[in-house]
Design a protein around this motif. Structure first.
Motif, PDB file in Angstrom:
ATOM      1  N   GLN A 178      -2.222   6.223  -1.182  1.00  0.00           N
ATOM      2  CA  GLN A 178      -1.374   6.655  -2.284  1.00  0.00           C
ATOM      3  C   GLN A 178       0.097   6.447  -1.979  1.00  0.00           C
ATOM      4  OE1 GLN A 178      -2.196  10.631  -3.395  1.00  0.00           O
ATOM      5  NE2 GLN A 178      -0.941  10.559  -5.236  1.00  0.00           N
ATOM      6  N   SER A 179       0.469   6.700  -0.734  1.00  0.00           N
ATOM      7  CA  SER A 179       1.867   6.512  -0.369  1.00  0.00           C
ATOM      8  C   SER A 179       2.081   5.160   0.292  1.00  0.00           C
ATOM      9  CB  SER A 179       2.282   7.614   0.601  1.00  0.00           C
ATOM     10  OG  SER A 179       1.626   7.389   1.838  1.00  0.00           O
ATOM     11  N   TYR A 180       1.083   4.303   0.227  1.00  0.00           N
ATOM     12  CA  TYR A 180       1.092   2.944   0.755  1.00  0.00           C
ATOM     13  C   TYR A 180       1.045   2.882   2.272  1.00  0.00           C
ATOM     14  CZ  TYR A 180       3.042   2.723  -3.920  1.00  0.00           C
ATOM     15  OH  TYR A 180       3.281   2.934  -5.242  1.00  0.00           O
ATOM     16  N   ALA A 181       1.561   3.901   2.954  1.00  0.00           N
ATOM     17  CA  ALA A 181       1.468   3.961   4.419  1.00  0.00           C
ATOM     18  C   ALA A 181       1.883   2.663   5.089  1.00  0.00           C
ATOM     19  CB  ALA A 181       0.050   4.334   4.849  1.00  0.00           C
ATOM     20  N   LEU A 182       3.009   2.112   4.687  1.00  0.00           N
ATOM     21  CA  LEU A 182       3.512   0.918   5.368  1.00  0.00           C
ATOM     22  C   LEU A 182       4.200   1.331   6.656  1.00  0.00           C
ATOM     23  CD1 LEU A 182       5.061  -1.044   2.371  1.00  0.00           C
ATOM     24  CD2 LEU A 182       2.797  -1.267   3.373  1.00  0.00           C
ATOM     25  N   TYR A 183       4.085   0.513   7.685  1.00  0.00           N
ATOM     26  CA  TYR A 183       4.712   0.840   8.964  1.00  0.00           C
ATOM     27  C   TYR A 183       6.209   0.598   8.848  1.00  0.00           C
ATOM     28  CZ  TYR A 183      -0.192   0.245  10.160  1.00  0.00           C
ATOM     29  OH  TYR A 183      -1.564   0.316  10.180  1.00  0.00           O
ATOM     30  N   PRO A 184       6.994   1.673   8.924  1.00  0.00           N
ATOM     31  CA  PRO A 184       8.410   1.525   8.579  1.00  0.00           C
ATOM     32  C   PRO A 184       9.206   0.656   9.542  1.00  0.00           C
ATOM     33  CG  PRO A 184       7.906   3.794   9.257  1.00  0.00           C
ATOM     34  CD  PRO A 184       6.639   3.048   9.273  1.00  0.00           C
ATOM     35  N   HIS A 185       8.719   0.507  10.764  1.00  0.00           N
ATOM     36  CA  HIS A 185       9.497  -0.219  11.757  1.00  0.00           C
ATOM     37  C   HIS A 185       9.119  -1.693  11.818  1.00  0.00           C
ATOM     38  CE1 HIS A 185       5.716   0.942  13.510  1.00  0.00           C
ATOM     39  NE2 HIS A 185       5.900   0.157  14.543  1.00  0.00           N
ATOM     40  N   LEU A 186       8.148  -2.113  10.973  1.00  0.00           N
ATOM     41  CA  LEU A 186       7.740  -3.521  10.969  1.00  0.00           C
ATOM     42  C   LEU A 186       8.194  -4.189   9.691  1.00  0.00           C
ATOM     43  CD1 LEU A 186       4.041  -3.165  12.200  1.00  0.00           C
ATOM     44  CD2 LEU A 186       6.059  -3.653  13.566  1.00  0.00           C
ATOM     45  N   THR A 187       8.387  -5.505   9.763  1.00  0.00           N
ATOM     46  CA  THR A 187       8.727  -6.234   8.549  1.00  0.00           C
ATOM     47  C   THR A 187       7.495  -6.369   7.676  1.00  0.00           C
ATOM     48  OG1 THR A 187       8.147  -8.370   9.475  1.00  0.00           O
ATOM     49  CG2 THR A 187      10.424  -7.621   9.782  1.00  0.00           C
TER      50      THR A 187
ATOM     51  N   LEU B  83     -15.277  -4.256   1.554  1.00  0.00           N
ATOM     52  CA  LEU B  83     -15.092  -3.116   0.658  1.00  0.00           C
ATOM     53  C   LEU B  83     -13.613  -2.818   0.571  1.00  0.00           C
ATOM     54  CD1 LEU B  83     -16.299  -0.827  -1.032  1.00  0.00           C
ATOM     55  CD2 LEU B  83     -16.417   0.537   1.050  1.00  0.00           C
ATOM     56  N   PHE B  84     -13.145  -2.662  -0.639  1.00  0.00           N
ATOM     57  CA  PHE B  84     -11.730  -2.476  -0.880  1.00  0.00           C
ATOM     58  C   PHE B  84     -11.552  -1.096  -1.510  1.00  0.00           C
ATOM     59  CE2 PHE B  84      -7.573  -3.507  -1.063  1.00  0.00           C
ATOM     60  CZ  PHE B  84      -7.031  -3.896  -2.268  1.00  0.00           C
ATOM     61  N   LEU B  85     -10.803  -0.238  -0.849  1.00  0.00           N
ATOM     62  CA  LEU B  85     -10.638   1.122  -1.335  1.00  0.00           C
ATOM     63  C   LEU B  85      -9.205   1.367  -1.766  1.00  0.00           C
ATOM     64  CD1 LEU B  85     -12.587   2.938   1.514  1.00  0.00           C
ATOM     65  CD2 LEU B  85     -13.438   2.269  -0.721  1.00  0.00           C
ATOM     66  N   MET B  86      -9.041   2.042  -2.883  1.00  0.00           N
ATOM     67  CA  MET B  86      -7.687   2.326  -3.354  1.00  0.00           C
ATOM     68  C   MET B  86      -7.587   3.799  -3.752  1.00  0.00           C
ATOM     69  SD  MET B  86      -7.092  -1.057  -5.671  1.00  0.00           S
ATOM     70  CE  MET B  86      -5.411  -1.407  -5.309  1.00  0.00           C
ATOM     71  N   ASP B  87      -6.615   4.489  -3.144  1.00  0.00           N
ATOM     72  CA  ASP B  87      -6.455   5.909  -3.423  1.00  0.00           C
ATOM     73  C   ASP B  87      -5.233   6.139  -4.297  1.00  0.00           C
ATOM     74  OD1 ASP B  87      -6.438   8.890  -1.291  1.00  0.00           O
ATOM     75  OD2 ASP B  87      -6.425   8.625  -3.457  1.00  0.00           O
ATOM     76  N   GLU B  88      -5.456   6.309  -5.600  1.00  0.00           N
ATOM     77  CA  GLU B  88      -4.379   6.552  -6.572  1.00  0.00           C
ATOM     78  C   GLU B  88      -3.181   5.648  -6.329  1.00  0.00           C
ATOM     79  OE1 GLU B  88      -3.955  10.211  -8.336  1.00  0.00           O
ATOM     80  OE2 GLU B  88      -5.170  11.320  -6.909  1.00  0.00           O
ATOM     81  N   PRO B  89      -3.381   4.342  -6.292  1.00  0.00           N
ATOM     82  CA  PRO B  89      -2.278   3.456  -5.934  1.00  0.00           C
ATOM     83  C   PRO B  89      -1.186   3.396  -6.984  1.00  0.00           C
ATOM     84  CG  PRO B  89      -4.163   2.176  -6.619  1.00  0.00           C
ATOM     85  CD  PRO B  89      -4.604   3.586  -6.597  1.00  0.00           C
ATOM     86  N   LEU B  90      -1.497   3.775  -8.226  1.00  0.00           N
ATOM     87  CA  LEU B  90      -0.486   3.634  -9.272  1.00  0.00           C
ATOM     88  C   LEU B  90       0.294   4.910  -9.526  1.00  0.00           C
ATOM     89  CD1 LEU B  90      -2.477   1.555 -11.901  1.00  0.00           C
ATOM     90  CD2 LEU B  90      -0.997   0.757 -10.077  1.00  0.00           C
ATOM     91  N   SER B  91      -0.102   6.011  -8.910  1.00  0.00           N
ATOM     92  CA  SER B  91       0.491   7.286  -9.324  1.00  0.00           C
ATOM     93  C   SER B  91       1.959   7.410  -8.958  1.00  0.00           C
ATOM     94  CB  SER B  91      -0.296   8.456  -8.725  1.00  0.00           C
ATOM     95  OG  SER B  91      -0.320   8.340  -7.325  1.00  0.00           O
ATOM     96  N   ASN B  92       2.435   6.620  -7.996  1.00  0.00           N
ATOM     97  CA  ASN B  92       3.851   6.718  -7.627  1.00  0.00           C
ATOM     98  C   ASN B  92       4.734   5.737  -8.381  1.00  0.00           C
ATOM     99  OD1 ASN B  92       3.278   8.709  -5.830  1.00  0.00           O
ATOM    100  ND2 ASN B  92       3.272   7.399  -4.037  1.00  0.00           N
ATOM    101  N   LEU B  93       4.162   4.998  -9.331  1.00  0.00           N
ATOM    102  CA  LEU B  93       4.962   4.032 -10.074  1.00  0.00           C
ATOM    103  C   LEU B  93       5.366   4.604 -11.413  1.00  0.00           C
ATOM    104  CD1 LEU B  93       2.778   0.875  -9.429  1.00  0.00           C
ATOM    105  CD2 LEU B  93       4.809   1.601  -8.192  1.00  0.00           C
ATOM    106  N   ASP B  94       6.449   4.086 -11.961  1.00  0.00           N
ATOM    107  CA  ASP B  94       6.807   4.591 -13.294  1.00  0.00           C
ATOM    108  C   ASP B  94       5.921   3.950 -14.360  1.00  0.00           C
ATOM    109  OD1 ASP B  94       9.799   2.724 -12.856  1.00  0.00           O
ATOM    110  OD2 ASP B  94       7.999   2.058 -13.915  1.00  0.00           O
ATOM    111  N   ALA B  95       5.935   4.565 -15.523  1.00  0.00           N
ATOM    112  CA  ALA B  95       4.895   4.303 -16.532  1.00  0.00           C
ATOM    113  C   ALA B  95       4.748   2.829 -16.886  1.00  0.00           C
ATOM    114  CB  ALA B  95       5.198   5.119 -17.783  1.00  0.00           C
TER     115      ALA B  95
END
Lengths: 367, 283, 290
Positions: free
Chosen positions: A91-100, A163-175
């Protein structure tokens, strides 16, 4: 990848009490389908997703990936996400902040031992699938929400998961971005043909995206079916609340043993405060919930025989139609009207389409 | 009740005045003793404030303390070595423990953290006597380990407390993402957690270094001569070459002594402030 | 297929070094010290169990009473002073001053340097002949004759308090600064809209919201001030006549004279008093988090 869940249960101990986050779920996920897990917060959908991912192990039950055991609580067997070939977008994308961006996308491959030039190739391929080739050297903090999400998707896809899992991937985007991205995700999934499980609490999203939708309530699947099936035939009042926009009206009706109407006698379900009734018995107990969609409520002049007298309380524009809220005593009801709608304060009569009514056991919740 | 603009202007002026006064006070308070130390270190006569004596610049004091008989260079080397080793040991061990407490499921984690915090509040004297006998028995009096090991033990709880808080600030979802991406716990530590924890580890190392460098009681008890004596003890016992208290060279030695820590404080002030705040207030 | 990685076991492995250090160099010594306090444990004499006799000796020892009194007095005077100065510094630092980082670094210097160095510097400052303090006082005209600071008990006490405040006010300042930063701006703006003068804003908004931080800092400083040693060892040597001997210094002296039992008893008493305030600190600090 075909996935089977057999009587999967997850029990948490929370403050001394046992909570069934997932309760005896039986589910088969067909290869290549996009299955949506829909439900309010706390219903267990995220836990179920984590169990599918291999981030959590079930307390009891079995999970099979293409016939092979991925987890078996009784036999104490368990495989992690890597062995299952699972990829996940959080949901929060969990990108590694210190990597490009490029390093983020390539991370799963690097961990598995991949090196240049194969690594760079795979990263570029995944990046172009979501159109972020120009962002490869940026850091996550420099990106917008939508861009970060695409990086998360690219990172998930780079391993070519089963298997591709997605946890509320759109909830943090604007409408506006949400709608556009929704379509892109659907198209991407169709193209790749990868089995996908998608979690959301937004029922419009679920109905738009899913090949099939599973409605979850307190760890259990209330209904499983295609969006059309759920729309036409919600199995329970809970499911009915979730399917359709505007939502289905749910009115509490009471059992009355004997009533007389033109041409018959017998048990009826009556709307309290009115003389209106419909033949039938409550499935359980002395009250029931009558479900009727706003599209199936029509207006007639106030004192038409057989119509329910009501008063118009509010009215809002709904797309090209008008959603009219009426009051029958203490009860409120919505009707969807095309064209001219009655004004606020008017007294009207309501006709409920008898072929479209559903009777559900009363679950105690307001409609 | 709307106040007129000149009310706010007047208030701004008042606040400005008070701030200026406060700033001046701060400046004087913090700098004056320090400046005095510097002045005496470079003065020919330490009592230059007396009306009969003039202030004259000289480097003589510094030349005097460089003499090996006074052991000042040895003290400096000892202090730097011991503080460095303490910083390294404390950071590594506290880092591992903090990782275990926050990331790996260890039971009673919270209790351990609180106990650690309580341990850091000991008065040093209450273990000094026992430590002395322990070190004497081991034959370690006047050696590096006699100081490094107790120092590490002493500062570990604070470092642990601080690093645990820092690790908790790294979102758990990153762990999950890494696990899904196929990391083992070691890979998770190496590729994700360690790089993200670097600022916190730096702060912890700085705090540990400054503590060990400045420590006095244990160093006083457990060292005998310049073989392992540290600067704080050396300064306290400073005699000079000729017997009476040689303020000039004493201050020169002090300048030398404070140089490393002042430099660290100036360069890393952000990390140090962050470490102190998180370490104490976060409870 | 394999079993789930038992991360619990790995965790205990990582805790091993920490456990070793704390057990061997912290817990064992404290237990040993407590044990020692119940023995007659003097160099060259046989050790024997004497129960509470060490403590009884202490309570009858005027030196001990003097040290206890001094320590309490020292804590009671210097801690509020440090917190006050620290608060003032924090308020100054909160404003955007030119060269912001430089001011914070300035405040850190007293905290960063070894206590013995600052003690020696203050010894110099409080010198009878042409020390900075006397020169200043005479120069401004507050006094005519130089004061023998370290020669009299009250003046030596004052010198100690000032030296301690110099060293520790920065720590308080930094913590208060963080506390001030955590007060939402909206509250101040709202109060300004309501027409409150900045002094009123300070008393009615800032101070109450700062109370948890103030309590934490106070307790922390009390625990620290109780164990004062470096400062009075170097600055006054515990004199004149033992007037500025703290409990830590007293314990050290007993150890030095070879009486481990007595030294241990002093240590235990000090340790207990520190723990009382530690317990209070933990309780308060946890509610700050909430």
């Amino acid at each position: 990848m075909r996935i089977e869940l057999k009587r999967v249960t997850k029990i948490h101990a929370s403050r001394g009490r046992k909570v069934h986050a997932v309760d005896g779920v039986d589910l088969v996920i067909e290869p290549g389908e996009l299955l949506v897990l829909l439900g309010p917060s706390g219903c267990g959908k995220s836990t179920l997703l984590e169990i599918l991912a291999g981030l959590e192990s079930p307390t009891s039950g079995t999970i099979l990936f293409d016939g092979e055991i991925a987890a078996d609580a009784e036999k104490k067997l368990f495989t992690g996400p890597k062995e299952r070939g699972v990829a996940m977008v959080f949901q929060s994308y969990a990108l590694y902040p210190h990597l490009t961006v490029a390093e983020n996308i390539g991370f799963p491959l690097r961990v598995a031992g991949a090196r240049e030039p194969a690594l760079g190739e795979a990263v570029r391929e995944a990046a172009s699938a979501v159109q972020i080739e120009n962002l490869l050297t940026a850091r996550p903090s420099e990106l917008s929400g939508g861009q970060r999400q695409r990086v998360a998707i690219a990172r998930a896809l780079v391993r070519k998961p089963s298997l591709f899992l997605m946890d509320e991937p759109l909830s943090n985007l604007d409408a506006r971005l949400r709608l556009a991205t929704r379509a892109k995700i659907k198209a991407l999934q169709r193209n790749l043909g990868v089995t996908t499980v998608y979690v959301t609490h937004d029922q419009q999203e679920a109905m738009a995206l899913g090949d099939r939708v599973a409605i979850l309530n307190q760890g259990r699947i209330e209904q499983l079916g295609t969006p059309a099936e759920i729309f036409d035939n919600p199995a329970t009042a809970f499911a009915a609340r979730f399917a359709g926009h505007p939502p289905m009206n749910l009115l509490r009706v009471e059992a009355q043993e004997n009533a007389e109407g033109p041409g018959w006698q017998g048990p009826v379900l009556a709307l309290p405060g009115t003389t209106w009734f419909v033949p039938g018995r409550p499935p359980r107990g002395s009250t029931a919930l009558l479900g009727i969609r706003p599209e199936h409520v029509s207006f007639v002049p106030a004192h038409t025989p057989g119509a329910i007298p009501a008063k118009v309380a509010a009215s809002e524009k709904f797309g090209r139609d008008q959603l009219v809220h009426v009051e029958i005593g203490e009860i409120t009801l919505s009707a969807l009207v095309t064209g001219q709608a009655p004004a606020i304060g008017d007294s009207v009569g309501l006709i409920l389409n008898p072929n479209r009514m559903k009777i559900y056991p009363d679950d105690g919740e307001v409609g | 009740m709307i106040k007129p603009a000149r009310y706010w202007r007047k208030e701004e002026w008042q606040i400005g005045l008070l701030t200026a006064l406060g700033a001046a006070f701060l400046l004087l308070f913090c700098l004056l003793p320090f400046a005095y130390m510097l002045a005496v270190a470079w003065a020919e006569n330490h009592d230059f404030l007396s009306p009969q004596v003039d202030f004259r610049w000289t480097f003589a004091n510094f030349r005097e303390i460089a003499v090996p008989e006074l052991h000042v260079p040895a003290y400096l080397a000892n202090s730097l070595g011991i503080a460095g080793a303490t910083a390294l040991g404390a950071t590594v061990f506290a880092g591992l423990a903090a990782f275990a407490l926050t990331r790996l499921r260890v039971k009673g984690g919270r209790g351990i953290l609180l106990a650690a915090l309580a341990l850091s509040m000991f008065p040093p004297i209450s273990i000094a006597g026992y430590l002395f006998r322990m070190m004497a028995e081991l034959g370690w009096i006047n050696t590096y380990p006699a100081l490094i090991l107790p120092y590490i033990a002493w500062i570990l709880p604070l470092c642990l407390w601080f690093l645990a808080g820092f690790f908790q600030g790294i979102p758990r979802e990153l762990d999950k993402a890494a696990w899904v991406d196929g990391c083992t716990p070691w890979q998770l530590l190496r590729h994700i957690l360690l790089p993200l924890a670097r600022p916190g580890l730096l702060s912890a190392a700085l705090l540990a270094f400054i503590f060990a460098y400045n420590e006095f009681l244990f160093a006083l008890l457990l060292t005998v001569d310049a073989h392992s004596r540290t600067l704080p003890v050396g300064i306290a016992m400073f005699q000079g070459l000729h017997g009476e208290v040689p303020w000039g060279s004493l201050m020169a030695a002090s300048v030398l002594a404070v140089l490393p820590v002042v430099l660290l404080a100036l360069v890393f002030q952000k990390q140090i402030v962050g470490g102190l705040t998180r370490g104490a207030v976060k409870g | 297929m394999r079993l789930k990685p038992s991360s619990g076991k790995l965790g205990w492995l990582f805790l091993l070094p920490l456990g070793f250090f704390i057990l061997v160099f912290l817990l064992t010594p404290i237990v040993g010290t407590i044990q020692s306090s119940f023995y007659q444990d003097v160099a060259f004499l046989p050790k024997r169990f004497t129960g509470l006799s060490n403590y009884l000796v202490l309570f009858q020892d005027s030196a001990f009473r003097q040290a206890a009194l001094f320590t309490l007095l020292f804590v009671g005077v210097s801690v509020p002073l440090e917190c006050l100065i620290g608060l003032i510094f924090a308020l100054v630092l909160q404003r955007s001053l030119p060269g912001k980082g430089m001011w914070r670094a300035l405040v850190l210097i007293p905290w960063a340097i070894p206590a013995t160095v600052s003690a020696k510097t203050f010894q110099l400052i409080f010198q009878y002949h042409d020390g900075l303090m006397n020169a200043l006082l005479q120069g401004i005209g507050i006094t005519n004759a130089p004061i023998h600071w370290l020669g009299g008990a009250p003046s030596a006490f004052f010198a100690l308090v000032l030296a301690d405040a110099w060293k520790t006010a920065p720590f308080a300042a930094i913590l208060f600064l963080a506390g001030l930063a955590s007060i939402p701006d909206d509250l101040h703006r709202q109060a300004k809209v309501d027409g409150a003068h900045f002094l009123r804003r300070f008393i009615h908004i800032t101070l109450p919201l700062l109370k948890p931080v103030i309590t934490v800092v106070l307790l922390f400083r009390i625990i620290d001030a109780l164990r004062v040693f470096d400062l009075n060892y170097v600055l006054t040597g515990g004199g004149p006549g033992g007037a500025t001997t703290s409990l830590s210094l007293l314990g050290y002296q007993r150890y030095l004279s070879g009486d481990f039992g007595l030294g241990a008893a002093v240590s235990v008493l000090l340790f207990l008093s520190a723990w009382l305030f530690t317990w209070l600190y933990l309780r308060q600090a946890r509610s700050v988090e909430a």
